[in-house]
Write a protein that holds these residues in place. Structure first.
Motif, PDB file in Angstrom:
ATOM      1  N   UNK A 165     -96.875 -50.617 -29.745  1.00 30.91           N
ATOM      2  CA  UNK A 165     -96.135 -49.354 -29.671  1.00 30.91           C
ATOM      3  C   UNK A 165     -96.983 -48.172 -30.093  1.00 30.91           C
ATOM      4  N   UNK A 166     -98.192 -48.087 -29.520  1.00 30.98           N
ATOM      5  CA  UNK A 166     -99.123 -47.051 -30.010  1.00 30.98           C
ATOM      6  C   UNK A 166     -99.370 -45.937 -28.994  1.00 30.98           C
TER       7      UNK A 166
ATOM      8  N   UNK B 258    -110.182 -50.416 -30.844  1.00 33.46           N
ATOM      9  CA  UNK B 258    -108.720 -50.236 -30.767  1.00 33.46           C
ATOM     10  C   UNK B 258    -108.142 -50.886 -29.513  1.00 33.46           C
ATOM     11  N   UNK B 259    -107.056 -51.627 -29.717  1.00 29.70           N
ATOM     12  CA  UNK B 259    -106.266 -52.145 -28.593  1.00 29.70           C
ATOM     13  C   UNK B 259    -104.885 -51.505 -28.679  1.00 29.70           C
ATOM     14  N   UNK B 260    -104.581 -50.702 -27.654  1.00 31.89           N
ATOM     15  CA  UNK B 260    -103.290 -49.998 -27.616  1.00 31.89           C
ATOM     16  C   UNK B 260    -102.250 -50.844 -26.888  1.00 31.89           C
ATOM     17  N   UNK B 261    -100.999 -50.508 -27.104  1.00 30.22           N
ATOM     18  CA  UNK B 261     -99.884 -51.164 -26.407  1.00 30.22           C
ATOM     19  C   UNK B 261     -98.710 -50.183 -26.427  1.00 30.22           C
ATOM     20  N   UNK B 262     -97.859 -50.282 -25.413  1.00 35.29           N
ATOM     21  CA  UNK B 262     -96.671 -49.423 -25.394  1.00 35.29           C
ATOM     22  C   UNK B 262     -96.429 -48.884 -24.002  1.00 35.29           C
ATOM     23  N   UNK B 263     -95.385 -48.072 -23.877  1.00 33.31           N
ATOM     24  CA  UNK B 263     -95.044 -47.504 -22.584  1.00 33.31           C
ATOM     25  C   UNK B 263     -95.730 -46.149 -22.415  1.00 33.31           C
TER      26      UNK B 263
ATOM     27  N   UNK C  64    -101.248 -55.027 -22.143  1.00 33.86           N
ATOM     28  CA  UNK C  64    -100.050 -54.811 -21.323  1.00 33.86           C
ATOM     29  C   UNK C  64     -98.989 -55.807 -21.760  1.00 33.86           C
ATOM     30  N   UNK C  65     -98.004 -55.357 -22.477  1.00 35.00           N
ATOM     31  CA  UNK C  65     -96.931 -56.265 -22.887  1.00 35.00           C
ATOM     32  C   UNK C  65     -95.679 -55.467 -23.173  1.00 35.00           C
TER      33      UNK C  65
END
Ligand code: NAD
Length: 254
Positions: free
Chosen positions: A15-16, A35-40, A65-66
């Protein structure tokens, strides 16, 4: 500056793409973490954020992607896992939709179990890891109309303690951060709903929200939460595990 002098750490922050998670990603990137980002978010926004992370850290950044409300794809190898993604839904218990109950529990609690489950073996193999769960003051106390959120955040504190116990001699720590009000899209929605419900200006709704619960009378800044994450990842916090740290302007001291 690297969190430890010897190694470049890889950090996944769920959720970043906005709010607290983005603030934490920026602060960790500034310390030189991969850094590994995730979120919409839109494709262009994601590209811009990845470029920003690379500029800040000097390391390649990537996107995991999740959708955390669904079954999770394989997890990347990480040294630092920040379980930050979360949603809110408010309604009295008897009007609370079962679908929203399930969704809040999935994203705010079950997703943290699955990411920890996926990341721990690699951390154990490397003998080092930091797991930081973004809970809330609502992991410690309750407010009306937040049944699923309060239940999920209390559960997340329980999960934090179990993981801390099970990793106590492994070089891995697991802690929870419990913010009070932080001005992010998640809280902006609540302020706007309050303004509509009471027919008052948004600025007044914001002030009343703070006055009601947060004695400091101001929002916690995402940079302050980022600084706490960096501390928890650093050598000074190597024997600090299983805790729940309120950053709430004395909300839970009352
Ligand atoms: P936000 O709405 O700005 O950010 C939430 C993030 O989660 C976004 O990046 C969004 O894309 C992501 N997300 C939502 N659903 C997702 C899904 N299904 N899969 C993957 N990502 C998803 O909210 P925020 O205020 O920054 O909240 C971050 C965390 O901090 C949450 O866990 C929240 O409960 C907690 N928190 C916030 C406050 C506050 O005052 N803002 C206070 C206490 C705790």
């Amino acid at each position: 500056m690297h969190i430890t002098s010897q190694e470049i750490r890889t950090a996944l922050i769920t959720g970043s793409t906005s709010g607290i998670g983005l603030g934490i990603a920026r602060t960790l990137a500034d310390t030189g973490c991969r850094i590994i980002l995730n979120g919409f978010g839109e494709a262009q926004q994601r590209q811009d954020l990845l470029a920003e992370m690379e500029r800040r850290s000097g390391q390649a950044a990537q996107f995991w992607e999740a959708d955390l409300s669904q079954a999770l794809p394989a997890l990347p190898e990480v040294d630092i896992l920040v379980n930050n993604a979360g949603i809110q839904h408010t309604a009295p218990v008897e009007e609370f939709s079962p679908e929203m109950w399930e969704k809040v529990l999935k994203i705010n609690l079950s997703a943290a179990f699955y990411t920890i489950h996926g990341c721990l073996p690699g951390m154990r193999a490397r003998g080092w890891g930091r797991i930081i769960n973004l809970a809330s003051v609502h992991g410690l106390v309750a407010s009306v109309h937040k049944a699923a959120y309060v239940a999920a955040k209390h559960g997340l504190l329980g999960l934090t303690k179990v993981v801390a116990l099970e990793t106590a001699r492994s070089g891995i720590t697991c802690n929870a951060i419990c913010p009070g009000w932080v001005l992010t899209p998640l809280v902006q929605q609540q302020i706007e709903a309050r303004a509509v419900a009471q027919a008052i200006p948004v600025e007044q709704a914001q002030q009343e929200l703070l006055q009601e619960k947060q004695p400091s009378g101001r929002f916690t800044q995402v940079e302050e939460l980022g600084a706490l994450v960096v501390f928890l990842c650093g050598p000074g916090a190597a024997n600090l595990s299983g805790t729940s740290l309120p950053v709430d302007g004395a909300w839970t001291a009352q």
